[in-house]
Design a protein around this motif. Structure first.
Motif, mmCIF file in Angstrom:
data_model
loop_
_atom_site.group_PDB
_atom_site.id
_atom_site.type_symbol
_atom_site.label_atom_id
_atom_site.label_comp_id
_atom_site.label_asym_id
_atom_site.label_seq_id
_atom_site.Cartn_x
_atom_site.Cartn_y
_atom_site.Cartn_z
ATOM 1 N N ASN A 169 -0.130 -0.241 -7.225
ATOM 2 C CA ASN A 169 1.133 0.024 -6.911
ATOM 3 C C ASN A 169 2.296 -0.820 -7.578
ATOM 4 O OD1 ASN A 169 0.067 2.287 -5.611
ATOM 5 N ND2 ASN A 169 0.152 1.384 -3.736
ATOM 6 N N ASP A 191 6.427 4.087 -2.054
ATOM 7 C CA ASP A 191 7.964 4.373 -1.522
ATOM 8 C C ASP A 191 8.520 2.849 -1.116
ATOM 9 O OD1 ASP A 191 7.719 6.972 -2.158
ATOM 10 O OD2 ASP A 191 7.690 7.598 0.147
ATOM 11 N N ASP A 192 7.676 1.999 -0.312
ATOM 12 C CA ASP A 192 8.174 0.836 -0.122
ATOM 13 C C ASP A 192 8.598 0.206 -1.293
ATOM 14 O OD1 ASP A 192 7.993 1.594 2.396
ATOM 15 O OD2 ASP A 192 6.694 -0.407 2.927
ATOM 16 N N THR A 248 0.763 -1.211 0.052
ATOM 17 C CA THR A 248 0.223 0.003 -0.033
ATOM 18 C C THR A 248 0.732 1.409 0.022
ATOM 19 O OG1 THR A 248 -0.204 0.215 2.229
ATOM 20 C CG2 THR A 248 -1.838 -1.129 1.293
ATOM 21 N N ARG A 249 2.196 1.083 0.229
ATOM 22 C CA ARG A 249 3.122 2.148 0.244
ATOM 23 C C ARG A 249 3.924 2.341 -0.968
ATOM 24 N NH1 ARG A 249 4.794 0.929 6.520
ATOM 25 N NH2 ARG A 249 2.955 1.541 7.579
#
Length: 311
Positions: free
Chosen positions: A110, A58-59, A55-56
């Motif tokens: 993502n 950047d990760d 969900t991130r």
């Protein structure tokens, strides 16, 4: 066999763990990502491990960058990350519903955005999105998961259309039916009974083998499950019969008789999982499932015969 660089998101348990081990057995170099670092190390301690939440964004960029820095490229990216919630739509808290959709629909988006950017840069790559039979049919008590999987299936179709300009980039899907993994007991639950996979139940290793085959010889979508196509046919061709049967079947097949208090499971944070979910069935309930499948199959056959012989 040539060694590939394979990223697996959701590799800490279940289908993701089985897929990672199947690629490792083939000799591929692995980059494993999930929220649980401990779970990733139990999957394969020799792999490049990057704790990440789909969900991130950047990760996921950290995962991509770590893979390229270590190996120079990414040949295959497999996304299996998912969470689940049981309960009637109005009983599931809105924040739980939203988080499931965020993980199971926006998560694959993502992953796809990150993977396709890398594939475009290097000129090739295969993205494999692990969906579900529940991206093709609907059942009660799983509204957030089904909403997500239907959306993710549509996304995969669009991505296949939009990557036709490069024959070396592939977007594939794998649609398992019931699989014996920890997702059922780890799920948020507002149904009052512990969830379980309805029969027939496949192993995670069987699904993993199909994922590896998708990487070897990409196809748009493959289905894994002995009765998947029959269930899909009943859903589309016999909606009234399907809807009459699916709720009692879900109560007896998809929910155990083990009572449980309402809880949010691992929807918001990773929690310890036990491999080998509740996919154990006695003869009585297998018989109920067999009768239901027989009824749907018989009705489907009668409908086909009536179409061929309208008089």
């Amino acid at each position: 066999m040539s060694s590939r660089v394979v990223v697996v998101t959701g590799a800490s348990s279940g289908i993701g763990r089985a897929a990672a081990r199947a690629f490792a057995a083939r000799g591929d170099r692995l980059v494993l990502a999930a929220r649980s670092e401990d779970g990733l190390r139990q999957t394969d301690g020799d792999a490049l491990i990057v704790p990440a939440d789909v969900t991130r964004r950047d990760d996921l960029e950290r995962v991509r960058r770590a893979a390229v820095e270590r190996f120079g490229r990414i040949d295959v990216w497999v996304d299996t990350a998912a969470v689940m919630a049981y309960g009637k739509f109005e009983d599931v808290p809105a924040e739980v519903f939203d988080r499931v959709v965020t993980t199971d629909l926006l998560g694959p988006a993502n992953v796809a955005r990150t993977a396709l950017r890398q594939f475009r840069d290097q000129g090739h790559g295969t993205l494999i999105l692990v969906g579900s039979l529940l991206a093709h049919v609907a059942v009660p008590y799983m509204s957030s998961y089904i909403t997500s999987k239907w959306g993710a299936r549509g996304l995969a179709r669009v991505l296949r259309q939009e990557t036709r300009d490069n024959k070396h980039i592939h977007v594939c899907s794998v649609a398992p039916g019931s699989v014996d993994t920890p997702i059922y007991t780890s799920a948020a639950n507002y149904a009052g009974f512990v969830g379980r996979p309805p029969p027939p139940v496949d192993t995670a290793d069987r699904v993993a083998a199909r994922i590896v085959r998708q990487a070897d010889r990409p196809k748009p979508e493959v289905s894994v499950g002995a009765t998947n196509r029959l269930i899909e046919f009943g859903f589309h061709a016999l909606p009234a019969l399907y809807d009459a049967l699916v709720t009692p079947l879900m109560r007896h097949g998809g929910l155990s008789r083990q009572e449980i208090a309402h809880h949010d499971g691992n929807v918001f944070a990773p929690k310890p999982r036990v491999e080998g979910g509740p996919g154990r069935w006695g003869r009585a309930r297998i018989g109920v499932a067999a009768v239901a499948v027989t009824l749907v199959g018989g009705a489907a056959a009668n409908r086909l015969l009536s179409r061929k012989n309208p008089g």
